[in-house]
Design an enzyme around this catalytic site. Structure first.
Site, short mmCIF file in Angstrom:
data_model
loop_
_atom_site.label_atom_id
_atom_site.label_comp_id
_atom_site.label_asym_id
_atom_site.label_seq_id
_atom_site.Cartn_x
_atom_site.Cartn_y
_atom_site.Cartn_z
N ASN A 202 6.09 -15.42 33.26
CA ASN A 202 6.59 -15.12 31.91
C ASN A 202 5.63 -14.09 31.31
O ASN A 202 4.54 -14.44 30.88
CB ASN A 202 6.60 -16.41 31.07
N TRP A 203 6.07 -12.84 31.33
CA TRP A 203 5.16 -11.77 30.91
C TRP A 203 4.97 -11.68 29.40
O TRP A 203 4.13 -10.93 28.93
CB TRP A 203 5.64 -10.43 31.46
N LYS A 204 5.80 -12.37 28.66
CA LYS A 204 5.72 -12.31 27.18
C LYS A 204 5.76 -10.84 26.74
O LYS A 204 6.43 -10.05 27.38
CB LYS A 204 4.47 -13.04 26.69
N GLU B 202 6.79 -20.56 21.98
CA GLU B 202 6.53 -19.44 21.07
C GLU B 202 7.78 -19.04 20.31
O GLU B 202 7.71 -18.61 19.16
CB GLU B 202 5.94 -18.26 21.86
N GLY C 112 -2.02 -20.61 27.10
CA GLY C 112 -2.93 -19.53 26.75
C GLY C 112 -4.30 -19.99 26.28
O GLY C 112 -5.07 -19.21 25.72
N SER D 114 -1.60 -22.50 31.14
CA SER D 114 -2.86 -22.15 31.82
C SER D 114 -2.84 -22.45 33.32
O SER D 114 -3.86 -22.85 33.88
CB SER D 114 -4.05 -22.82 31.12
N GLU E 72 5.87 -27.50 29.08
CA GLU E 72 4.70 -26.70 28.72
C GLU E 72 4.05 -27.30 27.47
O GLU E 72 4.49 -27.04 26.35
CB GLU E 72 5.12 -25.26 28.41
N HIS F 46 11.31 -21.36 24.65
CA HIS F 46 9.85 -21.35 24.84
C HIS F 46 9.17 -21.75 23.53
O HIS F 46 9.68 -21.45 22.44
CB HIS F 46 9.40 -19.96 25.27
N GLY G 201 2.10 -17.57 32.30
CA GLY G 201 1.93 -16.41 31.44
C GLY G 201 0.80 -15.53 31.95
O GLY G 201 0.98 -14.72 32.87
N GLY G 202 -0.39 -15.70 31.38
CA GLY G 202 -1.54 -14.84 31.65
C GLY G 202 -1.79 -14.54 33.12
O GLY G 202 -1.99 -13.37 33.51
#
Ligand code: PGA
Length: 257
Positions: free
Chosen positions: A9-11, A97, A185, A221, A179, A95, A242-243
């Site tokens: 998930n590149w956001k 966010e 993150g 994470s 999640e 998600h 993500g990251g």
């Protein structure tokens, strides 16, 4: 029987050019992977170019969000048929966010789920509790509300049949992502035991005859150095990352743990 799914998930990261560079670097690193489904969910603007770049590869392509209506006066939004037209195969829905910063509710998640299924886009439905909710011992209650609200009547309808013009013939097309918000993150991962407990709970909320077909991903994470112990748990079927999905070597490390 559930093929693991490792999803990036590149956001809001990567221009079209950066996304192309990533894909050109990652493809040779993962070209031999056949035992997992690999997925990249870039920003909308990179989907079309990545579709070309990923053609013939073993990496699938998805979006991070969409509107539930097909079209209309919804400034700034993108619909399921639009995603389908550019070749998105998956879509992330609900998600944390989106819930936190864009006011998405379980009702909206439910409408998006129906829209995705209607257009044959494979949904990844997200759920997860905040730190405050975990500390108050509300995790399972929150998850249950999100799953029941997000799936709505789909959990109780004739699951192999037709509901509201919708046919789900294959529940292996449904993915859920757990999640915990406090792990996203932050570098704080849920322990494999904490994650497994919630994953098993989520599977228990699904109708018995299809529960074993649904993939449940863990997110928060996830990194190449903690993915293996998470994946060792029986109800963890992959990661929503993500990251650690933003660098080709790291993405490859997640897949080849
Ligand atoms: P993270 O994000 O891997 O950077 O924690 C996961 C996600 O939000 O999907």
């Amino acid at each position: 029987m559930r093929k693991p799914l490792m999803a990036g998930n590149w956001k809001m990261h990567m221009t079209e050019t950066e996304a192309l560079d990533f894909v050109n670097q990652v493809k040779p690193l993962v070209k031999d992977v056949t035992d997992k489904t690999m997925l990249i969910c870039p920003p909308f603007l990179a989907i079309s170019k990545l579709k070309e770049a990923l053609a013939g590869s073993n990496i699938a392509l998805g979006a991070q969000n969409m509107h539930f209506e097909d079209k209309g006066a919804f400034t700034g939004e993108v619909s399921a048929p639009m995603l389908k037209a550019v070749g998105a195969e998956y879509v992330i829905i609900g998600h944390s966010e989106r819930r936190q910063y864009f006011c998405e509710t379980d009702e909206i998640v439910n409408k998006k789920l129906f829209a995705a299924l209607n257009y044959g886009i494979l949904p990844i439905i997200c759920c997860g509790e905040t730190l405050e909710q975990r500390e108050k011992n509300e995790t399972m209650k929150v998850i249950e509300t999100q799953i029941k609200g997000g799936f709505g009547d789909l959990l109780t309808a004739d699951l192999k049949g037709t509901f509201s013009d919708l046919v789900i013939s294959d529940w292996s097309q449904i993915t859920i992502a757990y999640e915990p918000v406090w792990a996203i993150g932050t570098g704080k991962t849920a322990s494999p035991e904490q994650a497994q407990e919630v994953h098993a709970f989520i599977r228990g909320l699904l109708p018995k005859d299809v529960a074993q077909e649904v993939r449940i991903l863990y997110g928060g994470s996830v990194k190449p150095d903690n993915v293996k112990e998470l994946m060792a748990k029986p109800d963890i079927d992959g990661g929503l990352v993500g990251g650690a999905s933003l660098k080709p070597e790291s993405f490859a490390g997640l897949v080849k743990y």
